[in-house]
Design an enzyme around this catalytic site. Structure first.
Site, PDB file in Angstrom:
ATOM      1  N   HIS A 321      93.614  56.125 -53.847  1.00 32.61           N
ATOM      2  CA  HIS A 321      94.474  55.775 -52.711  1.00 32.61           C
ATOM      3  C   HIS A 321      94.769  54.293 -52.763  1.00 32.61           C
ATOM      4  O   HIS A 321      94.064  53.503 -53.396  1.00 32.61           O
ATOM      5  CB  HIS A 321      93.833  56.167 -51.372  1.00 32.61           C
ATOM      6  CG  HIS A 321      92.677  55.303 -50.949  1.00 32.61           C
ATOM      7  ND1 HIS A 321      92.831  54.052 -50.417  1.00 32.61           N
ATOM      8  CD2 HIS A 321      91.339  55.541 -50.979  1.00 32.61           C
ATOM      9  CE1 HIS A 321      91.648  53.550 -50.121  1.00 32.61           C
ATOM     10  NE2 HIS A 321      90.719  54.424 -50.469  1.00 32.61           N
ATOM     11  N   CYS A 322      95.838  53.897 -52.115  1.00 24.42           N
ATOM     12  CA  CYS A 322      96.166  52.481 -51.935  1.00 24.42           C
ATOM     13  C   CYS A 322      96.277  52.257 -50.430  1.00 24.42           C
ATOM     14  O   CYS A 322      95.320  52.489 -49.713  1.00 24.42           O
ATOM     15  CB  CYS A 322      97.425  52.101 -52.699  1.00 24.42           C
ATOM     16  SG  CYS A 322      98.849  53.183 -52.435  1.00 24.42           S
TER      17      CYS A 322
END
Length: 848
Positions: A321-322
């Site tokens: 994820h970012c």
């Protein structure tokens, strides 16, 4: 010239030139630049305003894709349905190889998460109710969902958005349970997978946060943040440090600026010259490097390799994820699958990969690509040059600034995220060309149609926007043509196939040397600009490629630098080799009357205390031009005395043993074995010549001649002799033969050094033992002449013992002729005590 309006990135209207022309310059997203020159300013303004009105679209439905109809129609019409979640995840083994995952309909109407696809894969053990609660803890409700199941094991790649931790350190039991179940999907009770623990399944599970650490922590101020690993026991977290979309936009902007400056410079050159200049590179490669574009790609590749290794080698799970999970997350997820699964390296597989990880999981193509453009990209440098006075000029300036600020919010969402993905794919393809079914043209065409807006595939931000539209009329998927129909047409397919593609290299059962089971591990340091995309040559953008040669093994003696294959291979042919030294490195002489800076006593005492304690004589004093006896020669030719004290002999023997024992690495020890072999060969040849010459009896010439130096060589003896034989010339002889010494040894008995700690009468290359000094030989008295104060400080070379003074003085004078030699094989007899008119001719040139 065919230029779709969405491809225009910047239009500049310049003032009228001296020739009366009004130019309008166009810059395209395909990194091309062209100018239109008009004879009247009204025509230039008309074209400028018309292009702006047609390029800055008020709505996505005004783009070219909604008016394009292929003629003739494409043979295939299945582009919009090329990706089926059930078929693709069924190919991976969901439902057959493992039942730890299930499809959920929680988002079938896009009400749970508008940016996620309608079909989601979640762990079988997690209910939809748990998903509802877990969705509140993830940004935009983008919960961890399955993106890839590895074909060789049951490792997975899942993706999500950042957790909503906030300043109060919020936590969600449902989210923790969901991720725990994902990381335990190897041995789910409802799965056909064996309950045996697979190595690495619980110890190397990774939560990949693509952001830099500071950015992830700073988001806690916005109510978001990153996982608190105290609550996620079966995983470790890694920050990859990939910058946000704004840094990527600025980085590519610097690359574009360098290209535009080069285009402007070459255009000005061609404008001033009658003939068109071609083949001249004016591109600033330093500006390209400073842009940081390749550094960003390298970091993305490093993260890709980390994920690939953890999935394939460690058989473990990865959650990526970012911030919101639709930019950097899509890059890492798709690139990792490209390396892990050979299917995605085919044309159809690559199309499905883009549909799955970019289009369905909600990459914002409309915002990131800037399809609607902006008034900011239309610049008129003549706006303030109005003829209506200062009031009109100020009003025009304010209107221009309002337009720019009004469109700023829309422009700051643009970022070359998908463009960066294509460039990274090109890096992998360049390193493994035979592992891809498609060639470079396929990627280039894909980039072109990303911005051409000719097809509806890349026009929207989510699957919901493509499938449902705005509720007015048919959805875009029915009103526009899919780009995959174009790429799958026979004409395009023929041009995009790579003729050297070898699918046998991806056979997972292959056990040939070099087989990798179809999993690629690219080199993250081997990144270069995709010069074909930018319309430049490889040398123009990346510089001349210098191949790296493997240093070959050196066999046999090496006599000169020209014969050294290591130097010859490692040195480009265009660069001349340095000249070979005329003397060995250990016998290099320093300028006369200058102390050797490398052999200072203080340096030696600090590095080797034992050497500093040796009594090796007083500091060296160079006496190159000190007069000797009553001879007319200015060169000091006083022979070295053979009478040495026992303490001096013991000190030298001690120093020699110290070096032999490895206490200090000598100068000779730094030479390679090949150089040693070369010197040994030269010594053997020199021995033979010396013995032949010594066997001949040649009288000394009564008078000097030009060949006197050659005649003196008849007095040479073999190198093994330590005490030179003495030639006693007649008292009436007008010439004393010079001292011939070993040219391969270095004598510096007054300073402790790597070359002088050996006996001054010992040949370091010979194994013979030194002979005892001749008994009964009287020590030589000191010179009757006063010491020349212009040479050096007399106090430094005036020992109390006159015999030691004579010995040290003679040895120091011998130091000045290291080019002649240091191992005395033929010495002069003791000079007469009465004045004599004889001359010493050290060089044999016939002094009178």
């Amino acid at each position: 010239m065919w230029v779709p309006y969405p491809l225009i990135s910047l239009v500049t209207r310049l003032p009228q030139t001296l020739q009366g022309q009004c130019p309008v310059t166009f810059h395209c997203r395909t990194f091309e630049t062209f100018s239109l020159e008009f004879l009247s300013e009204s025509d230039a303004v008309d074209v400028f305003e018309s292009v702006k009105e047609l390029t800055v679209a008020p709505s996505v439905h005004q783009l070219y894709a909604f008016f394009y109809t292929p003629n003739p129609p494409f043979p295939t019409q299945s582009g919009w349905s090329i990706y089926s979640p059930r078929e693709e995840f069924g190919r991976m083994g969901v439902g057959t190889r493992t039942k730890a995952w299930r499809f959920t309909d929680i988002n079938k109407d896009y009400s749970f998460c508008p940016t996620y696809p309608a079909k989601l894969l979640v762990p079988t053990r997690i209910s939809d109710t748990t998903l509802q609660y877990a969705g509140k803890y993830r940004s935009k409700c983008r919960i961890p969902v399955l993106s890839y199941l590895h074909w060789s094991n049951f490792a997975t790649i899942t993706r999500s958005s950042q957790p909503m931790v906030g300043l109060t350190q919020n936590r969600s039991i449902q989210d923790e349970k969901l991720i725990e179940t994902v990381f335990q999907s190897h041995f789910s009770p409802d799965s056909r997978v064996s309950n045996a623990v697979i190595y690495g399944a619980t110890t190397t599970n990774l939560i990949i946060d693509a952001r830099p650490t500071t950015n992830a922590v700073a988001n806690t101020a916005k109510g978001a943040g990153t996982e608190n690993m105290d609550h996620y026991k079966e995983a470790k977290k890694v920050y990859l440090g990939i910058d946000h979309i704004h840094a990527m936009r600025e980085s590519l902007g610097k690359v574009v600026d360098a290209l535009r400056e080069a285009d402007a410079l070459i255009a000005s050159i061609n404008h001033d010259l009658s003939d068109q200049v071609t083949g001249v590179s004016v591109l600033d490669r330093g500006a390209l490097r400073r842009s940081g574009w390749l550094r960003h790609i390298s970091i993305i590749l490093e993260g890709t390799i980390l994920i690939t290794r953890n999935v394939h080698v460690n058989s473990s799970h990865v959650l990526i994820h970012c911030s919101d999970g639709w930019d950097r997350t899509s890059q890492l997820s798709s690139l990792s699958q490209l390396c892990l699964d050979p299917f995605y390296r085919t044309i159809k597989g690559f199309e499905i990969l883009i549909e799955k990880d970019w289009l369905s999981y909600g990459h914002k193509f409309l915002d990131r690509c800037g399809h609607l453009s902006s008034d900011k990209f239309f610049v008129s440098n003549t706006e303030t040059n109005s003829n209506g006075g200062s009031a009109d000029a100020a009003q025009a300036f304010l209107a221009s600034m309002q337009n720019r600020f009004a469109s700023q919010n829309h422009v700051k969402e643009t970022s070359p995220v998908f463009h960066q993905f294509l460039e990274t794919v090109r890096q992998i393809q360049r390193q493994f060309p035979q592992r891809f079914e498609f060639n470079e043209r396929f990627l280039h065409q894909l980039y072109y149609h990303l911005y051409s807006c000719q097809f509806g595939t890349f026009l929207f931000n989510s699957e919901r926007d493509r499938r449902l539209g705005d509720g007015n009329g048919a959805p875009p998927s029915e009103r526009t043509v899919s780009v995959w129909d174009f790429f799958n047409s026979p004409s395009e397919m023929k041009q995009n196939l790579y003729e050297l593609y070898d699918p046998l290299l991806d056979d997972p059962a292959s056990r040939v040397p070099g087989a990798d089971m179809g999993v690629l591990f690219p080199n993250p340091k081997d990144v270069r600009f995709w010069h074909e995309l930018y319309g430049r040559t490889d040398e123009e953008m990346n510089g001349r490629h210098m191949p790296v040669f493997v240093r070959p093994e050196v066999v046999g003696p090496v006599e000169t630098a020209e014969d050294d294959p290591v130097n010859r291979v490692a040195t480009p042919s265009s660069v001349p080799l340095p000249p070979s030294p005329s003397i060995p490195p250990s016998t290099q002489t320093f300028p006369r009357n200058v102390a050797n800076p490398l052999l200072e006593t203080s340096d030696l005492s600090s590095s080797a205390p034992e050497l500093a304690s040796l009594n090796l004589g007083s500091p060296s004093v160079v006496e190159s031009f000190r007069p000797f006896s009553s001879g007319s020669s200015n060169f000091s030719m006083k022979p070295t005395s053979s009478a040495t004290s026992d303490s001096s002999s013991r000190s030298l023997a001690k120093a020699q043993d110290f070096f032999a024992g490895g206490g200090v690495k000598s100068v000779w020890g730094k030479l390679s074995s090949n150089a040693s072999a070369a010197f040994s060969a030269v010594q053997g040849a020199y021995d033979g010549v010396a013995k032949d010459l010594s066997s001949r009896s040649s009288p000394v010439s009564p008078s000097p001649s030009k060949t006197e130096e050659l005649s003196a060589r008849t007095n040479l003896t073999s190198w093994g002799e330590e005490e030179a034989r003495t030639i006693a010339p007649s008292r009436t002889s007008s010439f004393n033969p010079p001292s011939i010494r070993n040219p391969w040894a270095t004598l510096n008995s007054s300073k402790p050094s790597a070359s002088s700690v050996f006996s001054p009468y010992d040949n370091p290359w010979s194994s013979s033992q030194p002979q005892a000094p001749v008994s009964g030989e009287e020590p030589k008295p000191p010179s009757p002449l006063p010491i020349d104060p212009t040479v050096s400080d007399p106090s430094l070379r005036a020992p109390a013992n006159p015999i030691a003074r004579s010995n040290s003085s003679a040895s120091r004078r011998a130091d000045n002729f290291t080019d002649i030699g240091s191992n005395s094989n033929s010495e002069l007899s003791t000079p007469s005590q009465e004045p004599s008119s004889t001359s010493s001719d050290p060089l044999g040139v016939g002094f009178t």
